[in-house]
Scaffold this motif. Structure first.
Motif, mmCIF file in Angstrom:
data_model
loop_
_atom_site.group_PDB
_atom_site.id
_atom_site.type_symbol
_atom_site.label_atom_id
_atom_site.label_comp_id
_atom_site.label_asym_id
_atom_site.label_seq_id
_atom_site.Cartn_x
_atom_site.Cartn_y
_atom_site.Cartn_z
ATOM 1 N N GLY A 143 13.834 29.406 -32.268
ATOM 2 C CA GLY A 143 14.810 28.355 -32.519
ATOM 3 C C GLY A 143 14.215 27.110 -33.137
ATOM 4 O O GLY A 143 13.109 27.112 -33.672
ATOM 5 N N ILE A 144 14.972 26.027 -33.067
ATOM 6 C CA ILE A 144 14.539 24.742 -33.617
ATOM 7 C C ILE A 144 13.638 24.058 -32.598
ATOM 8 O O ILE A 144 14.093 23.682 -31.505
ATOM 9 C CB ILE A 144 15.758 23.843 -33.931
ATOM 10 C CG1 ILE A 144 16.730 24.585 -34.859
ATOM 11 C CG2 ILE A 144 15.294 22.540 -34.553
ATOM 12 C CD1 ILE A 144 16.134 24.996 -36.186
ATOM 13 N N ALA A 167 9.303 30.032 -35.792
ATOM 14 C CA ALA A 167 10.220 30.049 -34.651
ATOM 15 C C ALA A 167 11.670 29.998 -35.113
ATOM 16 O O ALA A 167 12.535 30.721 -34.599
ATOM 17 C CB ALA A 167 9.911 28.873 -33.730
ATOM 18 N N ARG A 168 11.943 29.171 -36.092
ATOM 19 C CA ARG A 168 13.310 29.032 -36.614
ATOM 20 C C ARG A 168 13.778 30.322 -37.282
ATOM 21 O O ARG A 168 14.895 30.805 -37.027
ATOM 22 C CB ARG A 168 13.352 27.867 -37.600
ATOM 23 C CG ARG A 168 14.645 27.753 -38.388
ATOM 24 C CD ARG A 168 14.675 26.505 -39.242
ATOM 25 N NE ARG A 168 13.508 26.345 -40.096
ATOM 26 C CZ ARG A 168 13.343 26.959 -41.273
ATOM 27 N NH1 ARG A 168 14.278 27.794 -41.717
ATOM 28 N NH2 ARG A 168 12.252 26.744 -41.989
ATOM 29 N N LEU A 169 12.935 30.903 -38.138
ATOM 30 C CA LEU A 169 13.308 32.113 -38.851
ATOM 31 C C LEU A 169 13.416 33.313 -37.908
ATOM 32 O O LEU A 169 14.252 34.202 -38.117
ATOM 33 C CB LEU A 169 12.307 32.395 -39.964
ATOM 34 C CG LEU A 169 12.283 31.341 -41.079
ATOM 35 C CD1 LEU A 169 11.120 31.588 -42.027
ATOM 36 C CD2 LEU A 169 13.595 31.321 -41.847
ATOM 37 N N ALA A 170 12.579 33.331 -36.865
ATOM 38 C CA ALA A 170 12.638 34.417 -35.891
ATOM 39 C C ALA A 170 13.974 34.410 -35.157
ATOM 40 O O ALA A 170 14.572 35.470 -34.916
ATOM 41 C CB ALA A 170 11.490 34.297 -34.893
ATOM 42 N N GLU A 171 14.465 33.228 -34.812
ATOM 43 C CA GLU A 171 15.768 33.150 -34.152
ATOM 44 C C GLU A 171 16.876 33.617 -35.089
ATOM 45 O O GLU A 171 17.779 34.370 -34.689
ATOM 46 C CB GLU A 171 16.052 31.722 -33.695
ATOM 47 C CG GLU A 171 17.405 31.605 -32.980
ATOM 48 C CD GLU A 171 17.769 30.182 -32.635
ATOM 49 O OE1 GLU A 171 18.068 29.936 -31.453
ATOM 50 O OE2 GLU A 171 17.792 29.325 -33.541
ATOM 51 N N GLN A 172 16.802 33.203 -36.343
ATOM 52 C CA GLN A 172 17.822 33.607 -37.312
ATOM 53 C C GLN A 172 17.865 35.126 -37.475
ATOM 54 O O GLN A 172 18.928 35.707 -37.710
ATOM 55 C CB GLN A 172 17.560 32.938 -38.657
ATOM 56 C CG GLN A 172 17.772 31.428 -38.652
ATOM 57 C CD GLN A 172 17.380 30.779 -39.967
ATOM 58 O OE1 GLN A 172 17.047 31.457 -40.942
ATOM 59 N NE2 GLN A 172 17.423 29.452 -40.010
ATOM 60 N N GLY A 202 17.133 37.191 -35.085
ATOM 61 C CA GLY A 202 17.371 37.812 -33.789
ATOM 62 C C GLY A 202 16.139 38.464 -33.209
ATOM 63 O O GLY A 202 16.243 39.397 -32.405
ATOM 64 N N GLU A 203 14.956 37.969 -33.589
ATOM 65 C CA GLU A 203 13.687 38.528 -33.124
ATOM 66 C C GLU A 203 12.780 37.407 -32.621
ATOM 67 O O GLU A 203 11.826 37.019 -33.302
ATOM 68 C CB GLU A 203 12.990 39.290 -34.253
ATOM 69 C CG GLU A 203 13.798 40.428 -34.828
ATOM 70 C CD GLU A 203 13.105 41.105 -36.015
ATOM 71 O OE1 GLU A 203 11.912 40.822 -36.242
ATOM 72 O OE2 GLU A 203 13.758 41.897 -36.704
ATOM 73 N N PRO A 204 13.055 36.826 -31.466
ATOM 74 C CA PRO A 204 12.231 35.720 -30.958
ATOM 75 C C PRO A 204 10.754 36.095 -30.930
ATOM 76 O O PRO A 204 10.395 37.243 -30.635
ATOM 77 C CB PRO A 204 12.776 35.497 -29.541
ATOM 78 C CG PRO A 204 14.149 36.081 -29.557
ATOM 79 C CD PRO A 204 14.108 37.226 -30.519
ATOM 80 N N LEU A 205 9.899 35.130 -31.263
ATOM 81 C CA LEU A 205 8.451 35.348 -31.183
ATOM 82 C C LEU A 205 8.073 35.585 -29.726
ATOM 83 O O LEU A 205 8.443 34.806 -28.847
ATOM 84 C CB LEU A 205 7.712 34.134 -31.746
ATOM 85 C CG LEU A 205 8.069 33.745 -33.183
ATOM 86 C CD1 LEU A 205 7.317 32.479 -33.586
ATOM 87 C CD2 LEU A 205 7.787 34.877 -34.148
ATOM 88 N N GLN A 206 7.300 36.636 -29.479
ATOM 89 C CA GLN A 206 7.027 37.083 -28.116
ATOM 90 C C GLN A 206 5.630 36.686 -27.635
ATOM 91 O O GLN A 206 4.712 36.490 -28.442
ATOM 92 C CB GLN A 206 7.157 38.606 -28.050
ATOM 93 C CG GLN A 206 8.556 39.115 -28.334
ATOM 94 C CD GLN A 206 9.566 38.617 -27.326
ATOM 95 O OE1 GLN A 206 9.379 38.771 -26.114
ATOM 96 N NE2 GLN A 206 10.641 38.004 -27.815
ATOM 97 N N PRO A 207 5.453 36.562 -26.302
ATOM 98 C CA PRO A 207 4.101 36.328 -25.760
ATOM 99 C C PRO A 207 3.154 37.425 -26.231
ATOM 100 O O PRO A 207 3.510 38.610 -26.245
ATOM 101 C CB PRO A 207 4.314 36.400 -24.243
ATOM 102 C CG PRO A 207 5.765 36.117 -24.033
ATOM 103 C CD PRO A 207 6.474 36.660 -25.238
#
Length: 262
Positions: A114-115, A205-210, A212-217
């Motif tokens: 996200g943002i 982070a922003r593009l990952a949310e767009q 639908g693939e959040p950056l993971q641990p």
């Protein structure tokens, strides 16, 4: 051709290290369509058993964005099959048009999406490292449009990670060299990455949310090339030396087998 057919074509080209013809030489494909092809192509790799390990950022130089008529960075997906042991060898036959660029890598300790602000992004970072990315366009004659690059996983093909360092080091403007066989090919700074590499992570982070693939641990984020990419050839030893963070390198072995897919 539909997106699925193009994804199969690009996946086969990458897996077999063969050239493939352009399919959008006029650049009429939308970026959304290009990313859909990329996603489908990478999904084929995951179905074969590869694992997602992160993302790579591209066009993180302001000058490059202007040159390409972009208002934003581009990105691609990383899998475990792309990892090359630091100091080790990889066969040239894995690639079609291999080039290499020096990067800084982040590894995450918590989800990031996200943002977010720079400090929020940094708080999610476990460590930072010098890195190399092997980029390899599969298109014939090394000719392609922006949508074709994106569809081809932003040309990402391999990565080498050096020693991990604490993220509280000031990495905003670290000097670095890209070396081929011990000779300096390019000099640069981490400041070339959007003025500060952390801005690349914020964008990821922003593009990952767009998507639908959040950056993971545990995921790696390659922040983008800090110099121009350099062609590499069988027999070359390629390395990056980065101020404070250390070095990373690999040997490109064997004889390149460039073939053409129909």
């Amino acid at each position: 051709m539909n997106s699925e057919a193009l994804a199969i074509r690009l996946d086969d080209a990458a897996r077999n290290a063969v050239e493939t013809p352009q399919f959008d030489s006029e650049g009429t494909l939308s970026l959304e369509q290009a990313y859909a092809i990329q996603r489908l192509s990478i999904q084929r790799r995951l179905t074969r058993g590869e694992q997602r390990i992160g993302v790579k950022m591209g066009f993180t130089s302001r000058a490059k964005m202007v040159q390409m008529g972009l208002s934003d960075v581009i990105w691609g997906r990383l899998t475990d099959a792309m990892l090359i042991e630091e100091g080790g060898s990889v066969e040239a036959s894995r690639f079609v048009h291999p080039r290499c660029e020096p990067e800084i890598a982040f590894i995450l300790k918590r989800e990031l999406s996200g943002i977010v602000t720079g400090p929020q992004a940094l708080a999610a970072v476990e460590a930072i490292a010098p890195a190399l990315e092997i980029i390899d366009s599969r298109y014939q004659n090394f000719r392609f449009t922006l949508p074709e690059v994106i569809a081809d996983n932003a040309s990402s093909s391999g990565l080498v990670i050096g020693p991990w360092n604490r993220p509280d080091i000031d990495f905003s403007n670290l000097g670095l060299t890209l070396n081929i066989n011990g000779q300096v090919a390019h000099t640069g700074s981490t400041a070339a990455l959007l003025g500060h590499p952390l801005r690349s992570l914020v964008a990821a982070a922003r593009l990952a949310e767009q998507a639908g693939e959040p950056l993971q641990p545990g995921w790696i984020v390659l922040a983008g090339g800090a110099t121009a990419a350099e062609w590499v050839h069988p027999g070359d030893y390629v390395s990056v030396e980065m101020q404070t963070l250390g070095s990373a390198g690999f040997h490109l072995a064997g004889i390149s087998q460039q073939r053409v897919s129909k």
